[in-house]
Design a protein around this motif. Structure first.
Motif, mmCIF file in Angstrom:
data_model
loop_
_atom_site.group_PDB
_atom_site.id
_atom_site.type_symbol
_atom_site.label_atom_id
_atom_site.label_comp_id
_atom_site.label_asym_id
_atom_site.label_seq_id
_atom_site.Cartn_x
_atom_site.Cartn_y
_atom_site.Cartn_z
ATOM 1 N N LYS A 518 0.868 -1.171 0.000
ATOM 2 C CA LYS A 518 0.000 0.000 0.000
ATOM 3 C C LYS A 518 0.906 1.224 0.000
ATOM 4 O O LYS A 518 1.617 1.467 0.971
ATOM 5 N N ARG A 519 0.880 1.980 -1.077
ATOM 6 C CA ARG A 519 1.815 3.096 -1.237
ATOM 7 C C ARG A 519 1.172 4.405 -0.796
ATOM 8 O O ARG A 519 0.085 4.758 -1.233
ATOM 9 N N GLY A 520 1.885 5.104 0.071
ATOM 10 C CA GLY A 520 1.399 6.364 0.601
ATOM 11 C C GLY A 520 2.331 7.511 0.280
ATOM 12 O O GLY A 520 2.978 7.540 -0.773
ATOM 13 N N GLU A 521 2.458 8.438 1.201
ATOM 14 C CA GLU A 521 3.256 9.639 1.001
ATOM 15 C C GLU A 521 4.708 9.383 1.408
ATOM 16 O O GLU A 521 5.099 9.583 2.552
ATOM 17 N N GLY A 522 5.493 8.908 0.460
ATOM 18 C CA GLY A 522 6.903 8.662 0.727
ATOM 19 C C GLY A 522 7.175 7.426 1.552
ATOM 20 O O GLY A 522 8.296 7.211 2.033
ATOM 21 N N ARG A 523 6.176 6.593 1.738
ATOM 22 C CA ARG A 523 6.347 5.343 2.474
ATOM 23 C C ARG A 523 5.269 4.362 2.004
ATOM 24 O O ARG A 523 4.367 4.723 1.257
ATOM 25 N N LYS A 524 5.403 3.136 2.438
ATOM 26 C CA LYS A 524 4.429 2.129 2.017
ATOM 27 C C LYS A 524 4.253 1.081 3.106
ATOM 28 O O LYS A 524 5.078 0.951 4.020
ATOM 29 N N LEU A 525 3.158 0.339 2.994
ATOM 30 C CA LEU A 525 2.936 -0.847 3.820
ATOM 31 C C LEU A 525 3.318 -2.074 3.014
ATOM 32 O O LEU A 525 3.138 -2.109 1.796
ATOM 33 N N LEU A 526 3.807 -3.068 3.708
ATOM 34 C CA LEU A 526 3.969 -4.397 3.125
ATOM 35 C C LEU A 526 3.117 -5.331 3.979
ATOM 36 O O LEU A 526 3.338 -5.451 5.187
ATOM 37 N N VAL A 527 2.130 -5.950 3.357
ATOM 38 C CA VAL A 527 1.202 -6.834 4.058
ATOM 39 C C VAL A 527 1.458 -8.262 3.573
ATOM 40 O O VAL A 527 1.413 -8.531 2.364
ATOM 41 N N VAL A 528 1.726 -9.156 4.513
ATOM 42 C CA VAL A 528 2.118 -10.528 4.184
ATOM 43 C C VAL A 528 1.187 -11.486 4.920
ATOM 44 O O VAL A 528 1.113 -11.464 6.150
#
Length: 574
Positions: A518-528
């Motif tokens: 999940k891409r946000g403002e200069g960072r992202k989530l990695l969901v596994v």
């Protein structure tokens, strides 16, 4: 727009909490649990229909929009509930059911009174057809969503009326402006003036039909009545009607979430939710919850007939509304009053440890998706479907009963066919979401008084799966949901507003692991997420590159970056 980083908790009044010991949940019961609801970290509640109704379809057959079903309470009780919600910082949504009314509604009673009634054209009436032998036939061969003909003969005036759902739910004629104005005044503004914050809009794409009402091709030779949804969903004037409705809602700054079945193409969905179109704020797409259901008849399917790769594709399809290039808004949900329990469909309920793991993993998946999050009562404690040992007589829903009767009739009572129908209902029936909420280990799960008879039987597992027990356990499904919702709210740019992207893996992983960003403002989530009952190679070290911060895990912290345990899930901030 408060709803863009919100979690909304759905309540089914009959099954939530009974405050007066008559065996039926009520408004007082909801009021008594507002502190609990607030403790979850949600922002709003949505009440399924609480209007006066003969209850042929559990309140979706409304006989008076401006009154409350007496066993639930009164208009005054709703007014007090609205005030109590607002005092706690909670918003409140009602269900807007305006494709049809009850056949006991005063409008329909007047409409059917004579061919010259002033309200005759408020509903959809058509004369009979006659075959070569002179036998009376319905105006066309459309099948109701609940089975059987979509038309019922009315002896009083000698015509048929249309009902896309139960016989007792005649469809309103949205072609008539006077009808629409009455709907807006009675079903909407009456409650908006009392301070509600919006509506969930029932069957939001069915108000406009093909008014030539043609026959459809025969796709099911077992019956005269055929699948015809393409002629009553997404009709020629639907966008005109919804834009007109939105004009009423704007006067009260009310939000809407529309139910949007049978609308697959993203461009068509955008026609309903694009901000510039000014119709609905968001919609429920059915891609995910329809996974594993029958194509023509919902229950004509083997249980758990889905693959993880199919689930991934359907999640991706709904998330496209939030890809950063459109002005639409999405929703995320796995359960509601019309769906079986998600753990029974996509998790593991037969093993106590894996039940809890899979319930938390599914919470992690849906709460990591973009859009407004909807949680259904009992989902937060991992409630599951009714036991397979229960007889078919425990199923109360009109859709369930009609399907079982259809199989009995078309199979001449064949025990093999009836057993398959019962198995399908045990897997997918709407009844599972309507079992009483499990509050504690007292009789009837604390839903009603010990000496009362609940309108539906409580699940056999309530002594072990209940709110009171889980509230005392920091590792419970309930405790996990609270943490999940708090984290989701803390990082709106990557949760509610983030742009979804699949993470490409080896083909061997397609049916084992679901990994997305999940891409946000200069960072992202990695969901596994591990969707299997065995350990799986994860290879997280390469994906994270030493930069990931573990936000959530359903097994505790400090896990291996190489292996995922059965039904393990993790969310990293990168």
């Amino acid at each position: 727009m408060w709803w863009k980083n919100a979690t909304i908790y759905q309540i089914y009044p009959a099954s939530f909490r009974d405050s007066n010991g008559d065996g039926i949940g009520d408004i007082g019961g909801i009021h008594s649990q507002l502190d609990y609801i607030q403790s979850l970290g949600v922002d709003a509640i949505w009440l399924c229909p609480m209007y006066d109704s003969p209850q042929h379809d559990m309140g979706y057959d409304i006989s008076n929009y401006e009154a409350v079903y007496p066993p639930y309470g009164s208009v005054s009780d709703i007014e007090q509930l609205i005030s109590a919600c607002h005092a706690r910082g909670l918003r409140i949504l009602l269900d807007l059911v305006v494709n049809h009314t009850s056949d006991e509604h005063a409008w329909f009673q007047e409409s059917r009174s004579s061919l010259s009634s002033a309200k005759r054209d408020w509903y959809i009436w058509r004369p009979a057809r006659y075959d070569a032998e002179g036998k009376r036939r319905a105006p066309n061969n459309w099948r109701s969503c609940f089975g059987g003909s979509a038309w019922t003969w009315d002896e009083t005036t000698g015509e048929y009326y249309l009902h896309l759902f139960a016989t007792q739910q005649p469809d309103l004629n949205w072609e008539n402006r006077e009808t629409r104005e009455a709907i807006y005044a009675s079903a909407m503004e009456f409650w908006l003036r009392k301070g509600i914050d919006g509506f969930r809009v029932d069957t939001a794409n069915t108000y406009s039909k093909d008014t030539s009402f043609p026959d459809v091709p025969v796709t099911d030779p077992r019956t005269e009545w055929q699948y015809a949804s393409h002629l009553f969903c997404n009709g020629p004037r639907i966008h005109e009607y919804l834009r007109e409705m939105a004009g009423v809602l704007r006067k009260y700054d009310a939000m809407t979430v529309g139910e949007l079945p049978l609308t697959k193409d993203i461009e068509d969905v955008l026609g309903y939710v694009s901000a510039k179109e000014e119709k609905l704020d968001m919609v429920f797409q059915f891609d995910v919850v329809d996974l594993g259901t029958g194509a023509d008849r919902r229950y004509s399917v083997e249980p758990r007939s889905w693959t993880l790769s199919q689930l991934k594709e359907r999640v991706r399809a709904t998330q496209r509304l939030m890809d950063g290039e459109s002005d639409g808004w999405s929703t995320a949900f796995l359960e509601n009053h019309d769906q079986a329990r998600c753990v029974s469909r996509w998790g593991c309920e037969r093993n106590v440890e894996l039940w809890g793991q899979s319930a938390k993993m599914l919470a992690m998946m849906v709460a990591s998706l973009s859009g407004t999050l909807f949680v259904y009562q009992g989902q937060e404690i991992g409630m599951v479907n009714a036991p397979a040992s229960w007889g078919v007589e425990e199923y109360k829903d009109v859709e369930s009963r009609n399907y079982y009767d259809f199989v009995r009739q078309t199979s001449n009572g064949d025990p093999v066919a009836l057993a398959a129908a019962r198995t399908a209902l045990q897997h997918l029936a709407r009844d599972h979401a309507r079992l009483p909420m499990q509050w504690d280990a007292s009789p009837h799960a604390g839903f009603t008084a010990p000496d009362a008879t609940p309108w539906m039987r409580a699940h056999d597992n309530y002594p072990d799966v209940n709110v009171k027990r889980q509230a005392l356990d920091g590792q419970s499904v309930l405790s996990f949901w609270k943490r999940m919702l708090a984290v989701r709210k803390e990082y709106p740019d990557v949760f509610a507003q983030g742009v979804f992207a699949n993470v490409d893996r080896l083909e061997d992983d397609d049916e084992k692991l679901f990994i997305f960003e999940k891409r946000g403002e200069g960072r992202k989530l990695l969901v596994v997420l591990n969707f299997t009952e065995s350990e799986q190679e994860a290879g997280l070290e390469a994906m994270l590159g030493g930069k990931g911060k573990l936000l959530l895990s359903n097994t505790g912290e400090g896990e291996s970056l190489r292996l995922l345990r059965p039904y393990e899930g993790r969310v990293y901030l990168v």
